[in-house]
Structures are given as C-alpha cells and as structure tokens.
Scaffold this motif. Sequence first.
Motif: not given
Length: 322
Positions: A172-178, A197-205, A280-282
């Motif tokens: 996520l960080e390298p994607l957004l930095d790019t 994934s709940t975790n990935v989605h929430e962190q992305m937001l 569970s993140g799915s």
Amino acid sequence: MEYLVDLFKFSSPCLRLNLPNTCTFKIELLGHELQFAQDPNSKHLGTTVWDASMVFAKFLEKNCRRGRFSRSKLLRKRVIELGAGCGVAGFGMAILGCEVVATDQKEVLSLLQRNLERNTSCIMQMNPGFSDSFGSVKVAELDWGNEDHIQAVGPPYDFIIGTDVVYAEHLLEPLLDTIVALSGPRTTIVLGYEIRSTNVHEQMLEMLKRKFDFKIVPKSKMDFRYQHPSIQLFILGLKPLPEGKSVKRIEGSLEFDELKETESTSEGENNGSMNKLDDSGSCSLEADSSVLGGVPSGELSDWEVRRYGAMAARLLRDVKIT
C-alpha cells in the motif's frame, strides 16, 4: 454442491483456477471486440484478467458520452496505468483517445505488449477510419517506489488508473507514494479493486484520507451488469498542500459533482460494502446470499459465471473436496 465445484473449477478470480480455454479473455468494449491473452496458471498475478478491470472498462463505456470520461474530454490526455497486467483498463482509455502508458513489473511486460499490439492492429484493420480517434498505448516497466522508473515515464499525468492493485498491506505505501510522485495538482486518479480483506481495505482507506480527496463511484454510474458489491471504484485527487507550500489548489480539479447521488443512497452503498466483510479479513457471502437459493435456469453470461465462480471459491476455500 456439484454445481459449485464445477463453478469453482471454471472460474475463480480469487484463486485463479481456470480451464485451458480461459487463456484468451474476450470482451466487447466501446463497440470493439477485444481479446486479451492471459495465463492464470503462472506465478505472477499480473497475467490474469481480474474482474475490477472489467468493471472499470465498462464504467468507461457507460460514461463516455458526457462528463470527465467523455471522448471529447479525454482526447489526448496523458494516462498512466499502474499494475496494468493484461491491459484491459488502459486499452479502454486508449480507445477513448488517451495517450496511455501501461506499466507493470518486468515479468508481465511481454504479455502486456502482445495484448496491446494485437488489439490495436485488429481495431485498425476492422475500422480503418478510427485512427484519428484512437489515442496511443505503450508499455513501460514500473516497480512501485522505484524513483528511476517513475522519472523515466515522465510525470505528471492527467489520469492515473489502477485496477485490483490493492491486495497486500506491504504494497500500500509504495503504491500510494508512486501515485503521489506521478501526480500533479489536476491529476485524476481512479482505483478499482475487489475487497478481499477487511484489514487491507481499512488500512487503504486510512492511508487515502491522509493525502487524497476521494469519492466512491455509486453503482448507478457503473454498467448495470458489470458491477458487484465487493468491487468498488474510487476517484481521487491530491489534497491541497499545507499553507506555505508552492502547489496551489486548482478549483474544480476534482469534479465530484457528477458522481453525487442522494446522501442516503451513497452512504447505504458504502456501508453495505463494508458489511460484506467478515472479522477474519475475508469477504463474506452476504453479498451473494440471493444465489444460494438456486442458480438461474437460463444461460449465464460470462460475467455471472465469473461472479458465481468467485462465490464458489470462497465457499470451498476451506473445504476438502474428495
């Protein structure tokens, strides 16, 4: 259960279990019959056509007559696609007249190049007069966070697009930095992905809120068939820099008005998407619960088969088939 097993084997966007005849993906887009080679059995995720790219491409088709995604507004705009994979999304922008740079990791570029060249050649042969309307599309290597690769593609761009590029927390960080490095004050960014994934989605937001203004595209703006509760499109623009910085906010650079619906509708859709995720993140099966009562007796479209396959994959992911 036998029917679900067959669907699981036929099409699984989550696990990429495909039959040999899915090595060529076909789609009718903006009046053209397109074919994209794919290799679902390779070790690289970029060699598969993922569903979010289809949702975005069909979104372009629906909105190509008016607004910021109309052909007249997109003509000769500079577009860069991140994680282009097989090239579906970027090629849709090229059909609308954009000058597109489709980027991915080195291992994917040969397949991407073949797809873009073949579809460009087919369009020109079938529509000799279309060359004046067609933009251009070329391929470049770009690893997210690689400053040399970023500078080599010549930012900033009018549009940055990426579909199904959000799937792992560490990316996520390298994607957004790019994205930030490729952006200017008037850059429009479109990200589309399937929430797995709940975790990935929430962190992305949370990460988006720090640097971008963004809006979730309402379902009414998407193609009525090529959409799904777990697949979202985001339109973003850089937030204004703190006072004293040199870059000035340009009024109208992020035109959200054309995406507005009633507040109740938008909130309902957004909250509904989050409710489709389990602890569970799915993704849970709530979004597809209506199909559990029975599969339509008529012939399924390719899109419906793909989505039923995704549902079957989630059902059978932890089930041992004997």
